[in-house]
Design an enzyme around this catalytic site. Structure first.
Site, PDB file in Angstrom:
ATOM      1  N   TYR A  13       0.819  -1.211   0.000  1.00  0.00           N
ATOM      2  CA  TYR A  13       0.000   0.000   0.000  1.00  0.00           C
ATOM      3  C   TYR A  13       0.852   1.259   0.000  1.00  0.00           C
ATOM      4  CZ  TYR A  13      -4.018  -2.941   0.919  1.00  0.00           C
ATOM      5  OH  TYR A  13      -4.999  -3.886   0.819  1.00  0.00           O
ATOM      6  N   CYS A  14       0.207   2.335  -0.406  1.00  0.00           N
ATOM      7  CA  CYS A  14       0.808   3.662  -0.376  1.00  0.00           C
ATOM      8  C   CYS A  14       1.417   3.914   0.999  1.00  0.00           C
ATOM      9  CB  CYS A  14      -0.265   4.709  -0.670  1.00  0.00           C
ATOM     10  SG  CYS A  14       0.142   6.357  -0.112  1.00  0.00           S
ATOM     11  N   PRO A  15       2.575   4.476   1.165  1.00  0.00           N
ATOM     12  CA  PRO A  15       3.426   5.037   0.111  1.00  0.00           C
ATOM     13  C   PRO A  15       4.557   4.101  -0.345  1.00  0.00           C
ATOM     14  CG  PRO A  15       4.227   5.778   2.224  1.00  0.00           C
ATOM     15  CD  PRO A  15       3.112   4.799   2.497  1.00  0.00           C
ATOM     16  N   ILE A  16       4.465   2.820  -0.003  1.00  0.00           N
ATOM     17  CA  ILE A  16       5.606   1.924  -0.269  1.00  0.00           C
ATOM     18  C   ILE A  16       5.913   1.786  -1.771  1.00  0.00           C
ATOM     19  CG2 ILE A  16       6.604  -0.342   0.236  1.00  0.00           C
ATOM     20  CD1 ILE A  16       6.162   1.538   2.670  1.00  0.00           C
ATOM     21  N   ASP A  40      -2.526  -1.365  -5.451  1.00  0.00           N
ATOM     22  CA  ASP A  40      -3.005  -0.265  -4.614  1.00  0.00           C
ATOM     23  C   ASP A  40      -3.770   0.716  -5.505  1.00  0.00           C
ATOM     24  OD1 ASP A  40      -3.183   1.477  -2.293  1.00  0.00           O
ATOM     25  OD2 ASP A  40      -1.726   2.734  -3.319  1.00  0.00           O
TER      26      ASP A  40
END
Lengths: 77, 160
Positions: A13-16, A40
């Site tokens: 998921y954000c921000p990965i 995502d």
């Protein structure tokens, strides 16, 4: 779309995905294309914004929400 | 690219959820080419305290405060549904499932990306937190004027 390298961000998921992209792009040569595969839902808009901020070229999106492929062209070191 | 845009974040809260939000934005900002500084103040100082050892403060009230408010990345609680640790533990489990970094991992990532971690001198003084209570990743202890100096030049300033 043809890419020189692929980054698998499925299940992340954000921000990965963005942080991994920033890391990965360093390994590419100028002019090469990075493909980021993610599920995502924010990745389309996120990657576009990231490209605007970092001045890399956003080439587009393929696929739908199940598996999205975004393409980024490295324009500078 | 031209000169780097700046992002400055005040980390006031010591809640786990808010700390995560702060680190997510800090690392994302850094990945977008921004120069990021995080200012930890008041309860936010708990995020950057060492997990091990005691806080060696002087005076009864400060000793009591630092005993009850020990801090450290592994002791942070969620602002809701902590439920004596059960809820916080479950949330950590959910985060692990999607490979979301822990606070410790976020601190390491942030440092790798050049994010600066700064502790507020006044909070340290009032609460009696000596400098050696903080983890080695903390860059320096600064005051409000330094923060505002940075914030004035920042494109984005956040208070979390």
């Amino acid at each position: 779309m043809k890419a020189d390298q692929t980054l698998d961000c499925m299940g992340l998921y954000c921000p990965i995905p963005i942080i991994k992209t920033a890391e990965k792009i360093k390994q590419l040569k100028r002019g090469e294309v990075l493909e980021v595969v993610a599920d995502d839902k924010g990745v389309k808009q996120d990657m576009q914004a990231w490209c605007e901020a970092t001045e890399h070229e956003f080439l587009g999106v393929e696929g739908d929400s199940g598996e999205v492929r975004v393409y980024v062209k490295k324009t500078h070191d | 690219m031209a000169e780097k845009e700046k992002l400055s974040i005040v980390m006031f809260s010591g809640d786990l959820d808010r700390a995560l939000a702060g680190f997510m934005l800090a690392t994302t900002g850094a990945s977008m080419g921004m120069e990021v500084k995080m200012f930890f103040t008041f309860w936010g100082l708990n995020i950057i305290k060492k997990n091990e050892g005691g806080i060696r403060s002087k005076g009864l009230v400060k000793k009591m405060l630092n005993f009850m408010n020990r801090g450290g990345s592994k002791r942070l609680k969620m602002s809701k549904f902590h439920m004596l640790g059960l809820g916080t533990g479950m949330m950590k489990g959910l985060m692990k499932e999607v490979k979301m970094p822990s606070i410790d991992e976020f601190i390491a990532m942030a440092k790798d990306m050049g994010v600066k971690l700064l502790a507020c001198s006044t909070s340290c003084g009032i609460m009696g937190i000596p400098e050696d209570s903080f983890r080695s990743e903390v860059d320096s202890i600064v005051g409000a004027a330094y923060f505002l100096g940075e914030a004035r030049q920042s494109k984005v300033s956040l208070f979390i």
